[in-house]
Write a protein that holds these residues in place. Structure first.
Motif, PDB file in Angstrom:
ATOM      1  N   ARG A 253     -36.504 -21.182  40.169  1.00 15.13           N
ATOM      2  CA  ARG A 253     -37.166 -21.708  38.979  1.00 15.13           C
ATOM      3  C   ARG A 253     -36.149 -21.891  37.857  1.00 15.13           C
ATOM      4  NH1 ARG A 253     -40.231 -22.366  42.350  1.00 15.13           N
ATOM      5  NH2 ARG A 253     -42.433 -21.754  42.540  1.00 15.13           N
ATOM      6  N   GLY A 254     -36.473 -22.762  36.939  1.00 16.29           N
ATOM      7  CA  GLY A 254     -35.655 -22.952  35.749  1.00 16.29           C
ATOM      8  C   GLY A 254     -34.301 -23.571  36.041  1.00 16.29           C
ATOM      9  N   PRO A 255     -33.312 -23.254  35.195  1.00 18.41           N
ATOM     10  CA  PRO A 255     -31.988 -23.875  35.312  1.00 18.41           C
ATOM     11  C   PRO A 255     -31.298 -23.626  36.660  1.00 18.41           C
ATOM     12  CG  PRO A 255     -32.224 -22.834  33.172  1.00 18.41           C
ATOM     13  CD  PRO A 255     -33.397 -22.416  33.994  1.00 18.41           C
TER      14      PRO A 255
ATOM     15  N   ASN B 153     -28.053  -7.805  18.212  1.00 19.97           N
ATOM     16  CA  ASN B 153     -27.978  -9.151  17.670  1.00 19.97           C
ATOM     17  C   ASN B 153     -28.387 -10.179  18.726  1.00 19.97           C
ATOM     18  OD1 ASN B 153     -26.860  -8.213  15.183  1.00 19.97           O
ATOM     19  ND2 ASN B 153     -24.854  -8.067  16.194  1.00 19.97           N
ATOM     20  N   PRO B 154     -28.987 -11.280  18.313  1.00 20.76           N
ATOM     21  CA  PRO B 154     -29.289 -12.352  19.273  1.00 20.76           C
ATOM     22  C   PRO B 154     -27.995 -13.063  19.683  1.00 20.76           C
ATOM     23  CG  PRO B 154     -29.794 -13.095  17.059  1.00 20.76           C
ATOM     24  CD  PRO B 154     -29.384 -11.650  16.940  1.00 20.76           C
ATOM     25  N   GLY B 155     -28.082 -13.845  20.728  1.00 19.89           N
ATOM     26  CA  GLY B 155     -26.866 -14.532  21.150  1.00 19.89           C
ATOM     27  C   GLY B 155     -27.113 -15.543  22.263  1.00 19.89           C
ATOM     28  N   GLU B 156     -26.032 -16.113  22.763  1.00 21.16           N
ATOM     29  CA  GLU B 156     -26.064 -17.133  23.822  1.00 21.16           C
ATOM     30  C   GLU B 156     -25.291 -16.624  25.035  1.00 21.16           C
ATOM     31  OE1 GLU B 156     -27.910 -19.763  23.399  1.00 21.16           O
ATOM     32  OE2 GLU B 156     -28.333 -19.316  21.285  1.00 21.16           O
ATOM     33  N   TYR B 157     -25.906 -16.789  26.170  1.00 18.47           N
ATOM     34  CA  TYR B 157     -25.307 -16.330  27.422  1.00 18.47           C
ATOM     35  C   TYR B 157     -24.927 -17.569  28.248  1.00 18.47           C
ATOM     36  CZ  TYR B 157     -24.994 -13.711  31.879  1.00 18.47           C
ATOM     37  OH  TYR B 157     -24.577 -13.138  33.050  1.00 18.47           O
ATOM     38  N   MET B 158     -23.618 -17.799  28.425  1.00 18.95           N
ATOM     39  CA  MET B 158     -23.119 -18.962  29.165  1.00 18.95           C
ATOM     40  C   MET B 158     -22.608 -18.512  30.524  1.00 18.95           C
ATOM     41  SD  MET B 158     -20.208 -21.746  28.035  1.00 18.95           S
ATOM     42  CE  MET B 158     -21.218 -22.357  26.701  1.00 18.95           C
ATOM     43  N   THR B 159     -23.196 -19.103  31.573  1.00 12.99           N
ATOM     44  CA  THR B 159     -22.824 -18.752  32.949  1.00 12.99           C
ATOM     45  C   THR B 159     -22.149 -19.938  33.622  1.00 12.99           C
ATOM     46  OG1 THR B 159     -24.754 -17.286  33.094  1.00 12.99           O
ATOM     47  CG2 THR B 159     -23.672 -17.895  35.161  1.00 12.99           C
ATOM     48  N   PHE B 160     -21.033 -19.672  34.279  1.00 11.64           N
ATOM     49  CA  PHE B 160     -20.297 -20.704  35.023  1.00 11.64           C
ATOM     50  C   PHE B 160     -20.568 -20.500  36.519  1.00 11.64           C
ATOM     51  CE2 PHE B 160     -18.241 -20.357  30.973  1.00 11.64           C
ATOM     52  CZ  PHE B 160     -17.872 -21.657  30.660  1.00 11.64           C
ATOM     53  N   TRP B 161     -20.960 -21.594  37.170  1.00 12.75           N
ATOM     54  CA  TRP B 161     -21.402 -21.525  38.556  1.00 12.75           C
ATOM     55  C   TRP B 161     -20.375 -22.143  39.498  1.00 12.75           C
ATOM     56  CZ3 TRP B 161     -25.785 -18.838  39.660  1.00 12.75           C
ATOM     57  CH2 TRP B 161     -26.647 -18.563  38.585  1.00 12.75           C
ATOM     58  N   TYR B 162     -20.139 -21.421  40.591  1.00 19.09           N
ATOM     59  CA  TYR B 162     -19.171 -21.835  41.609  1.00 19.09           C
ATOM     60  C   TYR B 162     -19.869 -22.029  42.952  1.00 19.09           C
ATOM     61  CZ  TYR B 162     -15.732 -20.149  38.207  1.00 19.09           C
ATOM     62  OH  TYR B 162     -14.982 -19.961  37.064  1.00 19.09           O
TER      63      TYR B 162
ATOM     64  N   LEU C  75     -26.768 -22.323  29.884  1.00 20.45           N
ATOM     65  CA  LEU C  75     -26.776 -21.630  28.592  1.00 20.45           C
ATOM     66  C   LEU C  75     -28.165 -21.035  28.371  1.00 20.45           C
ATOM     67  CD1 LEU C  75     -25.083 -21.053  26.009  1.00 20.45           C
ATOM     68  CD2 LEU C  75     -26.130 -23.107  25.021  1.00 20.45           C
ATOM     69  N   ALA C  76     -28.207 -19.749  28.131  1.00 18.63           N
ATOM     70  CA  ALA C  76     -29.490 -19.070  27.910  1.00 18.63           C
ATOM     71  C   ALA C  76     -29.414 -18.250  26.623  1.00 18.63           C
ATOM     72  CB  ALA C  76     -29.824 -18.177  29.093  1.00 18.63           C
ATOM     73  N   HIS C  77     -30.491 -18.255  25.851  1.00 21.15           N
ATOM     74  CA  HIS C  77     -30.539 -17.500  24.589  1.00 21.15           C
ATOM     75  C   HIS C  77     -31.182 -16.143  24.837  1.00 21.15           C
ATOM     76  CE1 HIS C  77     -30.988 -16.688  20.327  1.00 21.15           C
ATOM     77  NE2 HIS C  77     -32.256 -16.314  20.574  1.00 21.15           N
ATOM     78  N   TRP C  78     -30.600 -15.101  24.196  1.00 20.74           N
ATOM     79  CA  TRP C  78     -31.275 -13.807  24.247  1.00 20.74           C
ATOM     80  C   TRP C  78     -31.653 -13.396  22.821  1.00 20.74           C
ATOM     81  CZ3 TRP C  78     -25.772 -13.320  24.484  1.00 20.74           C
ATOM     82  CH2 TRP C  78     -25.204 -12.489  23.532  1.00 20.74           C
TER      83      TRP C  78
END
Length: 306
Positions: A168-170, A120-129, A108-111
């Protein structure tokens, strides 16, 4: 939370104008156990292939598309054993104990407002396979597979240690977890192969034991047949010998009757020879029987490997 996860976030809710869904992949080459990373030669950073899903597109399709666009490789899903809270389908209640190609991690990453064309700001949810490429996978130039803003991407097969050091990071957490699931799956399949080899070995051993038993049984039957045949032969020989003996005795009687008297005197044993007889057939037979028998290892159970 597991060691692979960050602390929980508070219960939240976002409208469609404040969230996006994306899909990404950890791509492994099973033949070399290497991981496919993308390097941006313009912005100088490493990353895993990922991107936003299009309208009407499934997350799985988005993951495969983004993997091809950003890496230049045609990728397929890599089935892995992994824990999940997703319920099994009604027609496959044991699905949780099998390999799966479901999403294995989510980030989950915030923009912030004003980033790109987003007001508008928001949340970016990525699903990993988990994905995979063949040993002889063909690379397509990014100029063909990628979008205009992806022309600076280059693909590289890296060892796990290299990949962990580059990310790096998540995305580093994503790699650590999916790599752990991959290693666990490899170990499970290796253990299954070892167990299968043990079962196959036991079946072969049992089959060999049965074959040896059949051979011994057939050998016994053959020996028994030989014994009966030998008995018949000896009996037949005895019958013929008995007939010859009776014939010789008759001839001897006739000869004695007709021979001169001095021959009868020479044939009669004297007293000395009667008291000290020479070796008889029974004596030589006893001497032969006293020798240790010769053992044939082919008929000795202890000499046959079990």
């Amino acid at each position: 939370m597991s060691p692979y996860s960050t602390p929980p976030v508070p219960d939240s809710g976002w409208s469609s104008q404040n969230f996006m869904l994306g899909a990404g992949m950890v791509i492994i080459q099973p033949s070399t156990h290497r991981i496919l990373l993308v390097y941006d030669t313009k912005d100088k950073y490493w990353f895993l292939p990922r991107g936003r899903k299009d309208i009407g597109e499934s997350l799985e399709t988005a993951a495969l598309r983004e993997a091809y666009e950003e890496s230049g490789y045609r990728v397929s899903f890599l089935p892995l054993f992994a824990p999940t809270h997703a319920p099994p389908p009604p027609d496959d209640p044991g699905a949780r104990r099998k390999t799966m190609t479901e999403a294995l991690y989510t980030t989950l990453a915030h923009w912030p407002a004003g980033r790109g064309n987003r007001r508008n700001p928001g949340e970016y949810m990525t699903f990993w396979y988990a994905g995979q490429i063949e040993h002889d996978a063909i690379h397509t130039p990014i100029s063909t597979s990628g979008m205009a803003n992806e022309q600076s991407y280059t693909s590289h097969l890296c060892s796990y240690d290299q990949a962990v050091g580059f990310l790096r990071g998540p995305e580093r957490f994503v790699l650590e977890y999916i790599w752990a699931a991959y290693c666990n799956t490899v170990e499970i399949f290796e253990e299954m192969e070892r167990e299968a080899e043990k079962v196959e070995g036991k079946e072969e051993e049992e089959g060999d034991r049965v074959d040896r038993g059949d051979q011994r049984e057939n050998g016994g039957a053959t020996e028994s047949g030989r014994t009966r045949e030998s008995g018949k032969t000896r009996e037949s020989g005895k019958t013929r010998e008995s007939g010859r003996t009776r014939e010789r005795e008759k001839q001897d009687r006739d000869a004695k009757r007709d021979a001169p008297r001095e021959l009868d005197a020479r044939r009669e044993p004297d007293a000395q020879s009667e008291r000290n007889p020479g070796p008889s057939r029974s004596d030589t037979s006893s001497n032969r029987a006293a020798r240790p028998p010769i053992v044939d290892a082919r008929t000795n159970d202890e000499a046959v490997p079990q």
